[in-house]
Design a protein around this motif. Structure first.
Motif: not given
Length: 427
Positions: A204-211
């Motif tokens: 699981l990761m937020d958009a800071g990493y998912g992008r």
């Protein structure tokens, strides 16, 4: 907590410290190890070295201060081995509530004035919600719905730091440390976790990493599934469309040559009304949390990927009632047959790390270290994780109606003339 429970908790803490001491090296370190962890768990506004020395040894504060300062800032005990021992002792308590469900990539920040403390730079500070002088760390945590525990933790060094060898040497940064982006640090931690055989979960990761499309691609190559926050402008082919140019990796020119590529936001706004469902996922403070979601299968276009190798994945979108447009977007490689409810539940499990980091900072003083060096910064974090791990294990012994927080210690009376130094923004 009654007297019997208090005595049992003290005995469990003694055994816990013995376990940590078995990997910490010299036997003389056992006492400061116990005292440092005790100080982190005792009530108190500050969990920096001097206030903890006063709380754990009020009759000899100066000597205790030097002992703890040397233990955390100078002694060369291994952070990785201590964290591994914490994991070994705490994981059974976490898994009483079910198996590990997620690996959570995250970063957290600590406001810090001055320029000499290791890693301090004017950069985005999540704690303040703006650019500010701060330190930023990247971590990997294992989690289920009951708890999360950091298993890897590293300070992010901005590039201006890694280029300044004199500054790095003064702060004790290990020789040869090169600049790594936060995503690169996270991927290194993920690879380590795979090699270490940790019980697997959905990443699981937020958009800071998912992008970061390269990070997502590497996770798939490691055999891991993910639910990754993305930005609304992420380009993709919606269901029924696909790449037209074959045989060549996509690049920025290629994206412009693909007329069917549209943004995640365009996909969301083009969905029919019946695609949106109200989903409940967990209990909140007052009632079960719910929002409106849609999901659709897509293929994501990103640089250097051969179109024929694109695999469909889920695009999950949240659009709460009353909002003018969707608020959150995720991509997920979870199976096509996963239920809508389960997909939302897994995506929302990232709240676990946010809650636990809040407690790591508020209960055990994760951000309170006032030293300037690399070793002390990481030693303090390791001991905070160790103390927090013990509290997690203790909660497993408390009935559901009992208090969430517990400590096996009574805070000693401080000397009347004691005046603490330091602040959250000490350099």
């Amino acid at each position: 907590m009654n007297l019997k429970q208090h005595e049992d908790s003290e005995a469990r803490f003694a055994r816990y410290v013995e376990g940590l001491a078995s990997v910490i090296g010299h036997p003389a370190r056992t006492s400061p190890l116990r005292d440092y962890c005790t100080g982190l768990m005792l009530p108190g506004e500050r969990k920096s070295v001097e206030p903890m020395a006063a709380r754990t040894a009020p009759a000899r504060t100066a000597a205790q201060h030097q002992s703890l300062l040397h233990f955390v800032g100078v002694a060369t005990w291994p952070d990785a081995e201590v964290l591994a021992k914490v994991r070994e002792m705490v994981l059974p308590a976490i898994e009483k509530d079910g198996p590990i469900e997620a690996w959570i990539i995250d970063d957290t920040s600590f406001p810090k004035q001055g320029k000499h403390s290791v890693g301090v730079q004017h950069q985005y500070c999540g704690q303040l919600g703006k650019q500010a002088n701060c330190q930023v760390t990247v971590s990997l945590s294992i989690a289920n719905h009951a708890a999360s525990l950091p298993v890897a933790y590293r300070l992010y060094l901005p590039e201006v730091w890694t280029k300044d060898r004199a500054r790095c040497k003064k702060a004790g940064v290990p020789k040869g440390t090169k600049f790594m982006t936060k995503s690169e640090i996270a991927l290194e931690q993920i690879r380590w976790a795979c090699q270490a055989g940790l019980p697997r979960g959905v990443v699981l990761m937020d958009a800071g990493y998912g992008r970061d499309s390269r990070l997502r691609t590497e996770l798939t190559s490691l055999g891991l599934t993910y639910v990754a926050g993305i930005l609304p402008n992420t380009l993709m082919w919606p269901s029924g469309a696909g790449p037209r140019r074959k045989g060549k990796p996509l690049n920025n020119t290629g994206r412009r040559d693909e007329p069917d590529l549209i943004s995640a936001k365009q996909v969301a706004l083009g969905l029919p009304k019946q695609a949106w469902k109200t989903i409940k996922w967990r209990e909140g403070s007052a009632e079960r949390l719910s929002s409106r979601f849609a999901r659709v299968r897509v293929r994501v276009g990103h640089n250097k990927l051969v179109p024929e190798k694109l695999a469909p994945e889920w695009l999950l979108i949240e659009w709460p009632e009353g909002e003018a447009e969707p608020t959150k977007y995720w991509l997920s490689t979870l199976p096509e047959g996963i239920s809508f409810q389960r997909l939302v539940d897994v995506a929302k499990l990232r709240w676990r790390i946010e809650r636990d980091y809040q407690e790591l900072k508020q209960e055990v003083g994760l951000g309170h270290y006032e030293g300037r060096g690399w070793r002390g910064f990481h030693h303090h974090a390791t001991l905070c994780i160790a103390a927090y791990g013990f509290l997690i294990a203790e909660r497993a012994t408390i009935p559901p109606s009992g208090p969430r927080s517990t400590t096996p210690f009574q805070a000693p009376r401080l000397p009347d003339d004691y005046r603490p130094r330091g602040s959250a923004l000490a350099a």
